[in-house]
Structure formats: C-alpha cells, structure tokens
Scaffold this motif. Sequence first.
Motif, mmCIF file in Angstrom:
data_model
loop_
_atom_site.group_PDB
_atom_site.id
_atom_site.type_symbol
_atom_site.label_atom_id
_atom_site.label_comp_id
_atom_site.label_asym_id
_atom_site.label_seq_id
_atom_site.Cartn_x
_atom_site.Cartn_y
_atom_site.Cartn_z
ATOM 1 N N ARG A 30 -23.278 5.425 75.587
ATOM 2 C CA ARG A 30 -23.514 5.552 77.020
ATOM 3 C C ARG A 30 -23.656 7.043 77.313
ATOM 4 N NH1 ARG A 30 -19.206 2.912 81.290
ATOM 5 N NH2 ARG A 30 -18.225 4.959 81.078
ATOM 6 N N ASP A 47 -22.351 9.201 79.066
ATOM 7 C CA ASP A 47 -21.130 10.013 79.130
ATOM 8 C C ASP A 47 -20.332 9.960 77.833
ATOM 9 O OD1 ASP A 47 -20.088 7.471 79.207
ATOM 10 O OD2 ASP A 47 -18.941 7.735 81.048
ATOM 11 N N GLY A 48 -20.789 9.191 76.843
ATOM 12 C CA GLY A 48 -20.091 9.143 75.561
ATOM 13 C C GLY A 48 -18.813 8.321 75.570
ATOM 14 N N THR A 105 -29.370 3.522 81.881
ATOM 15 C CA THR A 105 -29.842 4.302 83.026
ATOM 16 C C THR A 105 -29.282 5.714 82.874
ATOM 17 O OG1 THR A 105 -27.953 3.544 84.328
ATOM 18 C CG2 THR A 105 -30.015 2.309 84.538
ATOM 19 N N PRO A 106 -29.942 6.697 83.502
ATOM 20 C CA PRO A 106 -29.586 8.088 83.192
ATOM 21 C C PRO A 106 -28.110 8.423 83.392
ATOM 22 C CG PRO A 106 -31.666 8.012 84.363
ATOM 23 C CD PRO A 106 -31.138 6.605 84.346
ATOM 24 N N LYS A 107 -27.483 7.914 84.431
ATOM 25 C CA LYS A 107 -26.058 8.204 84.640
ATOM 26 C C LYS A 107 -25.157 7.121 84.047
ATOM 27 C CE LYS A 107 -26.253 11.207 88.727
ATOM 28 N NZ LYS A 107 -25.819 11.346 90.158
ATOM 29 N N GLY A 108 -25.752 6.116 83.367
ATOM 30 C CA GLY A 108 -24.964 5.204 82.549
ATOM 31 C C GLY A 108 -24.314 4.032 83.249
ATOM 32 N N GLU A 109 -24.631 3.781 84.509
ATOM 33 C CA GLU A 109 -23.968 2.670 85.196
ATOM 34 C C GLU A 109 -24.471 1.321 84.700
ATOM 35 O OE1 GLU A 109 -26.189 4.632 86.525
ATOM 36 O OE2 GLU A 109 -27.602 3.509 87.758
ATOM 37 N N ARG A 169 -31.862 9.097 93.012
ATOM 38 C CA ARG A 169 -32.073 8.781 91.590
ATOM 39 C C ARG A 169 -33.541 8.672 91.214
ATOM 40 N NH1 ARG A 169 -32.422 3.840 89.532
ATOM 41 N NH2 ARG A 169 -30.871 4.029 87.897
ATOM 42 N N GLN A 210 -22.850 7.491 91.174
ATOM 43 C CA GLN A 210 -23.508 7.196 89.902
ATOM 44 C C GLN A 210 -24.690 6.259 90.092
ATOM 45 O OE1 GLN A 210 -21.107 4.823 87.250
ATOM 46 N NE2 GLN A 210 -21.954 5.801 85.419
ATOM 47 N N ASP A 251 -19.892 15.444 80.036
ATOM 48 C CA ASP A 251 -19.709 14.041 79.667
ATOM 49 C C ASP A 251 -18.870 13.285 80.692
ATOM 50 O OD1 ASP A 251 -17.272 15.192 79.205
ATOM 51 O OD2 ASP A 251 -17.193 14.725 77.072
ATOM 52 N N TRP A 266 -10.695 9.740 81.526
ATOM 53 C CA TRP A 266 -10.790 8.592 80.620
ATOM 54 C C TRP A 266 -9.432 7.956 80.360
ATOM 55 C CZ3 TRP A 266 -14.706 9.842 76.097
ATOM 56 C CH2 TRP A 266 -15.965 10.079 76.661
ATOM 57 N N HIS A 287 -30.214 13.012 87.213
ATOM 58 C CA HIS A 287 -29.933 12.183 86.044
ATOM 59 C C HIS A 287 -28.672 12.591 85.300
ATOM 60 C CE1 HIS A 287 -34.501 11.582 86.254
ATOM 61 N NE2 HIS A 287 -33.885 10.616 86.880
ATOM 62 N N LEU A 340 -24.380 13.337 85.545
ATOM 63 C CA LEU A 340 -23.125 13.248 86.293
ATOM 64 C C LEU A 340 -22.623 14.650 86.597
ATOM 65 C CD1 LEU A 340 -21.012 10.509 84.452
ATOM 66 C CD2 LEU A 340 -21.983 10.358 86.745
#
Lengths: 394, 394
Positions: A301, A303-304, A345-349, B72, B113, B207, B227, B390, B392
């Motif tokens: 994803r 953000d990893g 998607t670019p921001k990972g949602e 977006r 997001q 990230d 996280w 794109h 975060l």
Amino acid sequence: MRAERRFVALLALVLGLAACTTSPPLRGTGDLGVVVERAEDSILIVDTTERQAIGRVAGLGDLSHASVVFSRDGRYAFVFGRDGGLSKVDLLTGEIAARVVQAGNSIGGAISQDGRIVAVANYEPGGVRFFRSDDLSPVAEVPSTYGADGARSKVVGIEEIADNRFVFALYDADAIWTVGLEDGAAPEVERFAGVGKLPYDALLTPDGHHYIAGLFGEDGLVVLDLWDEGAAPRRILDGYGKGEEPLPVYKMPHLEGWSVAGDRLYLPAIGRHELLVVDRATFREIDRIPVHSQPVFAIARPDGRQVWVNFAHPDNDVIQVIDVPSGEIVEELRPGPGVLHMEFTPKGEAVWISVRDANRIDIVDTETFETVGSLEAEAPSGIFFTARAHRLGY
Amino acid sequence: MRAERRFVALLALVLGLAACTTSPPLRGTGDLGVVVERAEDSILIVDTTERQAIGRVAGLGDLSHASVVFSRDGRYAFVFGRDGGLSKVDLLTGEIAARVVQAGNSIGGAISQDGRIVAVANYEPGGVRFFRSDDLSPVAEVPSTYGADGARSKVVGIEEIADNRFVFALYDADAIWTVGLEDGAAPEVERFAGVGKLPYDALLTPDGHHYIAGLFGEDGLVVLDLWDEGAAPRRILDGYGKGEEPLPVYKMPHLEGWSVAGDRLYLPAIGRHELLVVDRATFREIDRIPVHSQPVFAIARPDGRQVWVNFAHPDNDVIQVIDVPSGEIVEELRPGPGVLHMEFTPKGEAVWISVRDANRIDIVDTETFETVGSLEAEAPSGIFFTARAHRLGY
C-alpha cells in the motif's frame, strides 16, 4: 419569411452549440487510469473518484503482456504492446493520438524524468528505441549488441532514473546498461558486464537509489547503486533457495511488484510459498513469511503499512494481506478466478483488483476490506493510474 | 432575402462557435501548480511543462501565510488564507468555484485521504472545521476546548492520515488529537495530553507512519506512532540545543519543510546555523551539518539524493544544496533577495524558487544547477504543485 429566418438562425445556433458540446467536458486527470483488456486490443479508461469506466479505446494491438506509463500532465497513456506497438492514448478524448509499431516483440517501456522521451525495451530486434513523447517520432536507438559475433540481447526491466537517464538489463548478455540522451547528441551508454546469469526483470527502489534485477540463471539477485558513480553491480541474496527442495515454478514473479515498505523489501520467493523480507540497507534476508501459494505480485500500500499478495495458477483466486508492523496475514480475499493485478489509489484508501476470468474489476477498501465497487472489463490484466506520472520507476 | 437568411444563419453559427471556443481547451492537470502572491489576494496558476504562468486568480483574501491542497483529480486548489478564508479555485477555468470565510484566523488545512473532506485548522476561534470538498458546505466542527474553563487552543500542523483520519496539534493545550469522520456520525476524537510545551508545527513522514511536532516551549520534539494504536506520543531529541549558547531566532523553521531522505531526517536546528541529521528508526541525532545561516526550510529532492536549504532574514538571499550520500554542501545559489520557498517538480528534475523581493520565480535544473526558466510574480511565497494531491501529508 421572418419566422423562417428566425428558425434557420436558431437551427444554425443549435448546430453550432451541438458541435462544441460533443467535445468532452473539462475535467482533471489526476483520478484517471487505464485497465488493459488483455484478450482484446483495447484498454478501459477509468475514473477512481466515481469508480467507473468512462471510455474504451481499441486498436492497440496485442496486449497480452502490456504495460503503461503516463505523460507528466497525466493526459496521455503510453501503451506498450507485446507486438512492439507503442500507442499514445488521449484519456480526455478517448482517441489514439499517435501510434508506431516499432519492433517485432517488446516487453515494456519507460518515460524520462522530464517527460520528453519514451523508451521501449525490445526483445526482437534486441535493444532500446527512444521516441519523442509529443508525436512518437524516433529520437535514437541503442542496439543491445554483445559478444564477438554481434548478437543482440533481449532487453528487460527498463526504468527511468534521475538526471534524465534510463537503466535496463540485457537478458542474454548478463549485463546492465544505463543510457543518457542529450539533445542532438549520440546516446551516452554505460555498460556493466557479468552481473549474473540471465537477468529477467528488475525494479527501482522508490527513491531511485537502487536498481535490483532478478537472475533466472542463478539463485540470487544483483543490485546497482545508482548514486555511486564508481560502483559496479553487486550480488545479493546469493543462494536464497539453496539447500531446499525446489518446487515447480508456475509463473515467474514480477519484480516490479516487489515492494518497499519502510526499511524492508518484500520479495516473492521464486517457486516457493513464501515472501522474503529483506533489509533495505544491507540487502540481507531477515525473515520469511509463509503464504498461501507461489506469490506473483507482492505490492505495498502506498504508505507501506500493508503488503498485498496474489498467486500463480491454480491458486490465483486468492489474495492475502500482510500487516507490515506485525508480519501477520490479517486478511484473505477470494475475489474470483484469475486475479492478475492490483493497483492502489494514490493515497491508498482503496485497491483495484483485476479478476480476469470473471471479466471484472473489484474495488476494495483497504481499511475494512469490503468491496466498495465493481466494474465490467474484458479479461482485465494490468491496472495503471495516472499518479504513476509523478514517480520515478513506475 | 435568401442571401440575408444565409448571412443570419452564418452569423448565428459563428456566435455559437465563438461561445464554445471561449471555454478553455482540454488539458491534463498533472503538470499544474499555484504560486501564492502573498502581498496581493491572488495566486498564479502555473504549468511546469511549459514553465510559464497560465492565469491569475484574485479575490482570495489575506494570503500572507497561505497554504494550498488539491482535489484528488488535480483540478481544484483549496487555498487557506490567514484570515480564515477557504477558497476552491478551478485551475482549468481560473474561476473561484466556491469560497467561505470560516473563521477569524487560520493557519492551514488538509484534505482527507479519500478527497471528500477539507479540514481547516483555526487559531480564532480555536478548533478544526470540516467541509465537503465538492461545494464547501460545512460537515462538522471540533472545537479545541481544553482545561476547566472551556478555553480553546490554537490548532496547528494539521495533516490527513490513513483510514481517512486527520491529526493536529493544540498549541496552547500541549496536546495532539486525531479525528475520524464517518458519514452522518459525530466526529470521533482521540486525545493525547501533555505531549510537551507549545507544539507549534508538525510534519508527517512520507509513509504516514510518524507525526512529529516541534515544541516552542521546550528544547525537543514529540513523535506519535500512528501505526501503533496503543502508543502515546513520546519525546525525542530532548535538549538538542542544550549547553550551547543560544542565538537569537529570526524565524521559526517550518516543520513541513523537514525532509526525509532515505533513512534520515534533516531538520533545521532552531536558532542555530546547522541542520540536524536524525536516524529515522531511532529518532536519535547522528550528525550536524553546518550551514550558511539559520535554516528555514530543508527540503529533500523527491528521490532524497539532495536536500535544499534556505535561510532566515537577513541571509535569505542564499540557497545551499547538500548531497545526501556525502553530507557535503555541493552548491550555493544566490537567486536574489527574499528566497521564501522551494517546490520540486514531481520527479525532481527541477526546483521552483520564490524570490519574493525580486518579484520572480526561478526554475533551476537540479543536476546542473543552471537556471532554466524564470517567471514574474508579485511577491511570491508558497509554491504548490498538483502532484501533492497524491501524497499523504502534503
């Protein structure tokens, strides 16, 4: 007569307006993407905000192993067909803006850091050809000639890198080359020979620092430090499958699917039911994660936080999701038969998933794992979003 | 009569076509951006491919400390004015699509997001207000109330994070809060108190893993691991200036300018002529790099190969470039008086530099350090490109 005149004027006005309303409406291109329909000669143009297809473009040739890069404004997709066709597709009008059949057999391409040059890696005849991105007119060619008899190698794993250069691997020549193109000058080629047997695919780390190629002919990989001009490629993870009973390999993993999450790389182990976890600084293996079957793509994803994995036939109906901090598999999805590709998607949602044999794209929320949308597509394979235009090595 | 009729029809057709050709041409939005003209109430719309301005939009209020985020699709810029004005600007038509004056004094904002919610961090009255990104209609408000007497804190350093949440710091309350908004439900707030004295600005690692706030009232910083749901914020780099003679602080460094390059953070040391080099995994200081004067922004090229630094008045005519692998200053530029901001093109081949007192934007090649373009602008400050849509925390 006056009424008639008014009618004619009105008719002309209506026709005039109609002519202009047939041009597509203004819209941003940051939420667009394309889905390759591998059995057809077409791509779907998709909108990731509305989660729907907004057009289909046909006439793109053999797309059985097609890949796509984007112009820096996000308006145009450059589609690399397996048959050597290079097509420039306008995502706003749905038209083919330019197309050349530039080789007999090609495997993919890249677009330069400044967006002005499109490069195509060719199997037959072996080498790299360069085109202007605006009209696809030819700029230069670098034949992949090696050895004493002038043979040309298949070229694989081409990526654009900093300082407006490209890097790629020569499958038959056991070599990695970089190329720079200055206006009006001959291509400047730097050659690294003897990097390892049969480099078959490669990836660039997201920071463009390291180029890593997989070796088909050896049990290991090779890495080139692109920030160290004096450095030669060096071998890493030698013998990572050695001493264990080999399993039949159903599909070579895609190296572009290798993922970098934080300070670790997640690599599909060839022929094994495992992901390798590799320290990014030392390139040493630090862990293995058992997975469902032979992994094909292992994609982080953006953000990893998660790595999503799909599998080779006959287990290609499954996706597993690994939580990076814990290393645990936290979700298993069964979208249907023939899961070929995933694109975040670019921001990972959300993630878009190609389910080839169901002729469907599924859209899954990466927090809840619920399917939040679905699209029909003809045997979909690769999915590519325009945000790739803004990242090196995509 | 027939000729007259034909003439009228032709006239109507021409008028019809003229009406539609006044609508802007189709174009991609991936290579667009905006430049804040801080002394005016306007922004310039710029094209990073042609390296020119393509429009100016006025009527945006007090832009003396303005920041910008993007929809977006890359079509709309949300401009946060210092006077609490929030404007949605259409980059394709150059029109203001929506505008609200939503508070008396605000410092910046973020977009969720999924792109559906715009959040604004307010000084007066203190708190965060949330708006729909399509029409700027209000969605919710979270007042930054703290303590027994119901006082409201100034809110700073707001960023969007994964799972469609936001994070921000409460300057007067020594707190960090996160907020999630589900459709139709009250905002879900998580509060961390006693994080350290007077958090004044913050950044999100690329990230989205760590949120780091600078403390105005203490010699250190605070980090929240996003996280780890059970984790409380913890102090880092305590006393990083302790035991040394303090210098007068001419300008507080911007924390959003802090950069992450590879496994290191590069932080401007408050009041000192140094950058701090911090290990990203442990948050310990591992080096200091002496620089020209008091740094304001230290911004990494997108690939992390270089860090570009500008300085506080009266040394704000200078930029220094640090080569990350060697830690050496490899270039010093003097673009002119009042260098306020730098923005890299998405793949990093060029950087745009605001030279406020020369009323000019300079565009510099990051490989050769040559100035490859220049634009006129009225007292330019912040520069923002649509590729931020794109990522975060941008």
